[in-house]
Every structure is written in structure tokens, then in C-alpha cells.
Design an enzyme around this catalytic site. Structure first.
Site, short mmCIF file in Angstrom:
data_model
loop_
_atom_site.label_atom_id
_atom_site.label_comp_id
_atom_site.label_asym_id
_atom_site.label_seq_id
_atom_site.Cartn_x
_atom_site.Cartn_y
_atom_site.Cartn_z
N TYR A 1 -4.37 11.01 -5.47
CA TYR A 1 -3.32 10.68 -4.50
C TYR A 1 -2.47 11.91 -4.19
CZ TYR A 1 1.16 8.91 -2.79
OH TYR A 1 2.31 8.71 -2.07
N GLY B 1 4.48 -1.30 5.97
CA GLY B 1 4.92 -0.63 4.75
C GLY B 1 6.43 -0.68 4.59
N LEU C 1 -5.37 5.02 10.47
CA LEU C 1 -5.28 6.36 9.92
C LEU C 1 -6.59 6.89 9.35
CD1 LEU C 1 -2.22 5.71 10.26
CD2 LEU C 1 -1.83 7.17 8.27
N LYS D 1 -2.07 13.93 -0.54
CA LYS D 1 -0.79 14.16 0.13
C LYS D 1 -0.53 15.65 0.33
CE LYS D 1 1.93 11.29 0.99
NZ LYS D 1 2.15 10.48 2.22
N TYR E 1 -2.01 6.10 2.52
CA TYR E 1 -2.80 5.48 1.46
C TYR E 1 -1.95 5.62 0.21
CZ TYR E 1 -6.83 4.55 -1.62
OH TYR E 1 -7.69 4.01 -2.54
N THR F 1 5.35 13.38 -1.29
CA THR F 1 5.63 12.81 -2.60
C THR F 1 5.88 13.84 -3.69
OG1 THR F 1 4.60 11.47 -4.36
CG2 THR F 1 3.13 12.72 -2.97
#
Length: 283
Positions: A120, A10, A32, A124, A56, A96
Site C-alpha cells: 500500500y 469514501g 481509478l 501511494k 485503494y 499517507t
């Protein structure tokens, strides 16, 4: 200081890999989607700190794979944090701006109420909650609009499309700030080291570039600095529908990170120049 990094390919992991004293684990070494295996990897490595740079990140695909996204973004960092708590070592994980609903126009404070708009963001947020509940020294670092010379990101997409077309339509009503992965890596390492000496600095922090801009404004800056002759037409988010809703307000108040850790906001324009140099787009 020996630091174990979850992630290898990443954007953030590749920047962290450039530092001495770090060991990066790829998916073949720590998947993960198997949180217990991640915890076992920490116990086996016996590091002095752990940074989770894996996640992810397929925001739209997460709408169809929320369960998997929640395991990877929630269960895995939760298990890592629990293992670190048992060993008494710091754990740093990246979150995030998507944990917020994007309302208003004021920068989000670390203690503001969370209300993710998409799967998403929910995944998180679950990770944040599990990391805090683990009880060890930790830092949750919320960031936004991550860019680098690695992987797929907005800078590389704009460079490719800008060379192919004379004009692009770009969303202009989502406001936030790009954050170079290189700066995030340096921040994560500094936080891990400081938490070792002072676990009392544990908490949730924000880190994003400055100044604020829109995606359209960011695109214009990319083209100007890379000398790409491509026009940008502003459009609203409603003109570019996506499976996952995006927050309109991604502004993050980063005061606490500077106050507690002495880490100021980076100027993303300087980071953009570095990225363009790495890509051979700027001499």
C-alpha cells in the site's frame, strides 16, 4: 470555483460533498483502475481544480493485489495530474504516512527519505512521484489515521467492539495522530483555491491531528468521550500480526502546511466529539 472530486463513498469524499461548487465522481463515472478514463473525465468536466479523494485503501489486501493498488494509487493520480497540468489547473491528492518506514521517534519531515514497509505504501509513493512529474500546479497531502462518521474506521470499530466486550487489547507502540476527514476536506479545498492564485505553493505537505497518541490511547479517548465501559490493555505490534507491516512511528511534522497555506493542525479530540455527535453517541 468549480472543483471536481474523484471519489463519492469514501470518508474524505463524503466530507467534500458537503461543500458548494464541488462535483463528486463515483466509480461508475470514473474508475481509478482505468487512469485514461480519469484523465478524460477531467477534460470533459473542465473544472477549475481537481481533488483526488479516492484510493485503494485495503492495506492488508494490497499485499496480494499490489499491481491493482499501484494502478489505482499510482497510475490514476498520475494521469489526473497530467490532465490538470495540460489544462493549467491545480491538482490536490491525498497520500499517507505509510510512505515512511516508521523508524525513530522524530516527526517525519516532508523531505525525509521514503521507504515504505508494505505494498500500500509503495503504491501511494508511486502516485506521489507521478503527480510531481506531471509538471502542473499540485499538492500532495500526506495524512494519517483518517476517521469520520462514514465508512469503516477505527472509531466505529472501537464503538462496536467496546459495547460487546469488557476489555480489548490494542496496539500501543505505533505512535501518530488521528486525523478527522472533515478537517482533511477543508484543508484540500483551501489548498486548491490557494494554488489557483499562487501555483508557486505547489509541493508535498503533511497534515495530521494533534496531540500525538497511540492506537491504545486513541481507543481510551473514544471510550471516555462516548462513555463506553470497556477497558484497554496495551500490547506491542508483534502481538497483533497482520499481512502488511505497519510503521511504528507515524508522527508527521505539519509545520510547512501552516507556514505556506495557513492551515494549522487540528485537535483530533474536537473532531472526535463531532464524529461521536454525528453517530448519536454524544449529545
Amino acid at each position: 470555483m468549480t472543483i471536481l472530486i474523484f471519489g463519492k463513498t469514501g470518508q474524505l469524499a463524503q466530507e467534500l460533498a458537503a461543500y458548494d461548487g464541488v462535483t463528486c465522481l463515483g466509480r461508475d463515472q470514473a474508475d481509478l483502475s482505468d487512469p485514461a478514463a480519469c484523465a478524460a473525465a477531467i477534460r470533459q468536466a473542465q473544472p477549475q481544480a481537481v481533488i483526488n479523494a479516492a484510493a485503494y485503501t485495503a492495506v492488508d489486501k494490497a499485499e496480494e493485489e499490489e499491481a491493482l493498488a499501484t494502478v489505482i494509487n499510482g497510475g490514476a493520480p498520475g494521469a489526473m495530474a497530467a490532465a490538470c497540468a495540460d489544462m493549467g489547473i491545480p491538482f490536490v491528492t491525498v497520500s499517507t504516512d505509510y510512505v515512511f518506514d516508521g523508524s525513530g521517534d522524530a516527526p517525519w519531515q516532508t523531505g525525509d527519505a521514503t521507504a515504505p514497509l508494505n505494498a500500500y505504501g509503495r503504491s501511494k509513493l508511486k502516485g506521489e512521484e507521478m503527480v510531481r512529474a506531471a509538471g502542473g500546479p499540485y499538492a500532495v497531502l500526506r495524512t494519517s489515521w483518517v476517521v469520520s462518521a462514514h465508512g469503516n474506521n477505527f472509531v466505529k470499530t472501537m464503538l462496536r467492539l467496546g459495547k460487546e466486550r469488557d476489555r480489548l487489547t490494542i496496539v500501543a507502540d505505533q505512535i501518530g495522530a488521528p486525523t478527522p476527514a472533515r478537517d482533511i476536506a477543508a484543508a484540500c479545498l483551501a489548498m486548491a483555491r490557494q494554488l489557483t492564485a499562487d501555483p508557486g505553493k505547489s509541493g508535498t505537505y503533511h497534515f495530521a491531528g494533534q496531540p500525538q497518541t497511540s492506537w491504545a490511547g486513541f481507543a481510551r479517548e473514544i471510550f471516555a468521550r462516548a462513555r463506553v465501559d470497556c477497558g484497554v490493555e496495551d500490547i506491542p505490534t508483534t502481538a497483533y500480526p497482520t499481512p502488511a507491516a505497519r510503521p511504528l512511528n507515524s508522527r508527521l511534522d505539519c509545520t510547512a502546511l501552516d507556514t505556506v497555506f495557513g492551515i494549522p493542525q487540528p485537535d483530533w479530540r474536537l473532531g472526535l466529539d463531532d464524529i461521536l455527535k454525528d453517530l448519536g453517541e454524544l449529545s
